[in-house]
Design a protein around this motif. Sequence first.
Motif, mmCIF file in Angstrom:
data_model
loop_
_atom_site.group_PDB
_atom_site.id
_atom_site.type_symbol
_atom_site.label_atom_id
_atom_site.label_comp_id
_atom_site.label_asym_id
_atom_site.label_seq_id
_atom_site.Cartn_x
_atom_site.Cartn_y
_atom_site.Cartn_z
ATOM 1 N N PHE A 219 -10.336 8.824 5.139
ATOM 2 C CA PHE A 219 -11.393 9.763 5.486
ATOM 3 C C PHE A 219 -12.596 9.638 4.541
ATOM 4 O O PHE A 219 -13.731 9.824 4.952
ATOM 5 N N ASN B 73 1.224 -2.423 5.442
ATOM 6 C CA ASN B 73 0.436 -1.200 5.610
ATOM 7 C C ASN B 73 -0.880 -1.251 4.814
ATOM 8 O O ASN B 73 -1.834 -0.546 5.132
ATOM 9 N N ALA B 74 -0.958 -2.140 3.795
ATOM 10 C CA ALA B 74 -2.170 -2.188 2.959
ATOM 11 C C ALA B 74 -3.386 -2.527 3.811
ATOM 12 O O ALA B 74 -3.307 -3.347 4.733
ATOM 13 N N CYS C 96 0.329 -6.128 -6.874
ATOM 14 C CA CYS C 96 0.044 -7.311 -6.048
ATOM 15 C C CYS C 96 -1.260 -7.110 -5.295
ATOM 16 O O CYS C 96 -1.453 -6.092 -4.628
ATOM 17 N N ARG D 196 -4.643 -10.255 -1.151
ATOM 18 C CA ARG D 196 -5.641 -11.276 -0.791
ATOM 19 C C ARG D 196 -5.354 -12.612 -1.453
ATOM 20 O O ARG D 196 -5.912 -13.630 -1.063
ATOM 21 N N GLY E 227 0.824 -1.210 0.000
ATOM 22 C CA GLY E 227 0.000 0.000 0.000
ATOM 23 C C GLY E 227 0.856 1.257 0.000
ATOM 24 O O GLY E 227 0.421 2.309 0.493
ATOM 25 N N THR F 273 -0.039 5.241 -1.806
ATOM 26 C CA THR F 273 -0.930 6.321 -1.339
ATOM 27 C C THR F 273 -0.763 6.547 0.166
ATOM 28 O O THR F 273 -0.177 5.711 0.887
ATOM 29 N N THR G 141 -1.656 -1.036 12.396
ATOM 30 C CA THR G 141 -3.017 -1.445 12.789
ATOM 31 C C THR G 141 -3.844 -0.189 13.096
ATOM 32 O O THR G 141 -3.883 0.726 12.279
HETATM 33 N N1 LIG Z 1 -5.289 7.367 8.002
HETATM 34 C C1 LIG Z 1 -5.645 7.054 9.237
HETATM 35 O O1 LIG Z 1 -6.184 7.873 9.980
HETATM 36 C C2 LIG Z 1 -5.379 5.678 9.758
HETATM 37 C C3 LIG Z 1 -4.874 4.675 8.981
HETATM 38 N N2 LIG Z 1 -4.609 3.454 9.541
HETATM 39 C C4 LIG Z 1 -3.943 2.410 8.762
HETATM 40 O O2 LIG Z 1 -2.903 2.986 8.009
HETATM 41 C C5 LIG Z 1 -2.699 2.216 6.829
HETATM 42 C C6 LIG Z 1 -2.707 3.131 5.624
HETATM 43 O O3 LIG Z 1 -3.979 3.734 5.488
HETATM 44 P P1 LIG Z 1 -4.183 5.107 4.696
HETATM 45 O O4 LIG Z 1 -2.904 5.537 4.118
HETATM 46 O O5 LIG Z 1 -4.913 6.014 5.577
HETATM 47 O O6 LIG Z 1 -5.203 4.651 3.555
HETATM 48 P P2 LIG Z 1 -5.015 4.341 2.000
HETATM 49 O O7 LIG Z 1 -6.351 3.944 1.500
HETATM 50 O O8 LIG Z 1 -4.302 5.453 1.332
HETATM 51 O O9 LIG Z 1 -4.039 3.083 2.000
HETATM 52 C C7 LIG Z 1 -4.432 1.761 1.834
HETATM 53 C C8 LIG Z 1 -3.528 1.125 0.811
HETATM 54 O O10 LIG Z 1 -3.785 -0.280 0.780
HETATM 55 C C9 LIG Z 1 -3.726 -0.705 -0.571
HETATM 56 N N3 LIG Z 1 -4.568 -1.894 -0.737
HETATM 57 C C10 LIG Z 1 -5.893 -1.992 -0.491
HETATM 58 N N4 LIG Z 1 -6.333 -3.226 -0.804
HETATM 59 C C11 LIG Z 1 -5.249 -3.923 -1.244
HETATM 60 C C12 LIG Z 1 -5.058 -5.236 -1.709
HETATM 61 N N5 LIG Z 1 -6.068 -6.097 -1.794
HETATM 62 N N6 LIG Z 1 -3.814 -5.619 -2.074
HETATM 63 C C13 LIG Z 1 -2.758 -4.751 -1.984
HETATM 64 N N7 LIG Z 1 -2.891 -3.490 -1.546
HETATM 65 C C14 LIG Z 1 -4.127 -3.058 -1.184
HETATM 66 C C15 LIG Z 1 -4.248 0.467 -1.400
HETATM 67 O O11 LIG Z 1 -3.690 0.472 -2.721
HETATM 68 P P3 LIG Z 1 -4.484 -0.099 -4.009
HETATM 69 O O12 LIG Z 1 -5.820 0.516 -4.025
HETATM 70 O O13 LIG Z 1 -3.568 0.267 -5.156
HETATM 71 O O14 LIG Z 1 -4.526 -1.601 -3.838
HETATM 72 C C16 LIG Z 1 -3.731 1.668 -0.596
HETATM 73 O O15 LIG Z 1 -2.511 2.114 -1.125
HETATM 74 C C17 LIG Z 1 -3.776 1.144 6.816
HETATM 75 O O16 LIG Z 1 -3.269 -0.043 7.384
HETATM 76 C C18 LIG Z 1 -4.820 1.715 7.740
HETATM 77 O O17 LIG Z 1 -5.590 0.706 8.327
HETATM 78 C C19 LIG Z 1 -4.864 3.171 10.842
HETATM 79 C C20 LIG Z 1 -5.394 4.121 11.649
HETATM 80 C C21 LIG Z 1 -5.669 5.461 11.184
#
Ligand SMILES: NC(=O)C1=CN([C@@H]2O[C@H](COP(=O)(O)OP(=O)(O)OC[C@H]3O[C@@H](n4cnc5c(N)ncnc54)[C@H](OP(=O)(O)O)[C@@H]3O)[C@@H](O)[C@H]2O)C=CC1
Length: 333
Positions: free
Chosen positions: A247, A142-143, A114, A117, A64, A67, A194
């Motif tokens: 958000f 982090n994804a 990738c 899942r 992840g 982004t 997490t």
């Molecule tokens: N922002 C916040 O306030 C908080 C965030 N978090 C955690 O921080 C982390 C990042 O979140 P955040 O940056 O905010 O959100 P984003 O949505 O920007 O990040 C999530 C990332 O996960 C990737 N992703 C989602 N599904 C898949 C998949 N099936 N396979 C591979 N990659 C996947 C997405 O990329 P793509 O779509 O290209 O697959 C994306 O880049 C997460 O673990 C979230 O739970 C925790 C608490 C608070």
Amino acid sequence: MAARVVGRAGRLALVVRSSAVRLQSRLHGSTGLRSGSQANFFPPLEDAMLPSGSFNNRMALITGGGTGLGRAMTATLSQLGAQCIIASRKLDVLQRTAEEISSQTGNKVHAVQCDVRDPQAVSQCVDQIEALTGLPDVIINNAAGNFVCPSERLSPNAWKTITDIVLNGTAFVTLELGKRLIQNQKGASFLAITTIYAESGSGFVVPSASAKAGVEALYKSLAAEWGRYGHRFNIIQPGPIRTKGAFSRLDPTGAFEKAMIDRIPTGRLGTPAEIANLAAYVSSNYASWMSGAVIRFDGGEYVSLAGEFNELRSVTPDQWKLLEAMIRKTKGS
Ligand SMILES: NC(=O)C1=CN([C@@H]2O[C@H](COP(=O)(O)OP(=O)(O)OC[C@H]3O[C@@H](n4cnc5c(N)ncnc54)[C@H](OP(=O)(O)O)[C@@H]3O)[C@@H](O)[C@H]2O)C=CC1
Ligand SMILES: CCCCCCCCC/C=C\C=C\C(=O)SCCNC(=O)CCNC(=O)[C@H](O)C(C)(C)COP(=O)(O)OP(=O)(O)OC[C@H]1O[C@@H](n2cnc3c(N)ncnc32)[C@H](O)[C@@H]1OP(=O)(O)O
């Protein structure tokens, strides 16, 4: 007698509440006595904290990483000398991020498609990583996927989608890399991102809460089991940090943001650069004695939500005089 006490307590509660509300609206608009002003005490620092070159000759995989927070972690590790690999579903997003970061830091960032899942896709992704950079020294899981939804509206596939990304995805990446690292007698730092409600649970994000709790159990368990192979496992629980991904799915109208900031003792959201610095430290050799740690990084939100008397922050000094006098007058039980 009981009625008189109840009546007086009720009137006091009303006085306390209405004067707190008056004060709140004078200082900060309609809600929230404390948001905003105290944030000045806690300015976020945006520059990289570790010495430059801390990650020279090190390879880091960030799932992840295209982004949000993953992107910020990639930027910081790359700035500190790491060669990074970012992996997720959307190759175009990954490639854009990789180019932007590489051009700023001068260090190569590789983009690998990738879907975490799918265990076969994960295995192929690790093949690609081995060919590009060799096995990584730093792995950041982090994804994630998430959305707010009353649990009675969740379909089985909605449940499966979130738990597959968060828990199974983290497990597939961790096990695939772990096995190959063990085979190659190479140590590594694993970090999972997490959330604070992995500990408490939370309504309306139940699949995410359940899966993130599972991730924490996985990482604590492996910290105990795989230290002997040179692997460290740690967890960061972020509080709210503005990203489009989070958000737009958790507060799509923006209606809850102010109330959320009001309950954070440091009076503001976190920033991506702040969590990137923490992730870099935990993943670096400066933290080589840290394993099995769960680090809450939330500006105090968790304890603020947990303490049942914390709402008393809105009681004024004059109201405290009144309350204290009442309490002191009480004799016996
Ligand atoms: N922002 C916040 O306030 C908080 C965030 N978090 C955690 O921080 C982390 C990042 O979140 P955040 O940056 O905010 O959100 P984003 O949505 O920007 O990040 C999530 C990332 O996960 C990737 N992703 C989602 N599904 C898949 C998949 N099936 N396979 C591979 N990659 C996947 C997405 O990329 P793509 O779509 O290209 O697959 C994306 O880049 C997460 O673990 C979230 O739970 C925790 C608490 C608070
Ligand atoms: C109180 C205010 C809070 C403000 C902010 C608070 C900040 C603190 C945050 C704390 C923790 C944060 C944790 C996070 O993880 S944030 C990261 C969020 N980022 C992402 O989710 C990015 C990736 N997400 C996605 O790709 C999609 O959103 C996805 C749905 C998770 C997966 O996409 P995809 O695989 O394409 O899945 P489908 O669209 O096919 O859906 C599968 C399944 O799920 C059902 N579904 C989808 N959305 C909803 C919804 N909103 N409500 C109910 N159900 C939903 C969908 O219908 C499918 O089921 P079915 O086949 O039965 O119809």
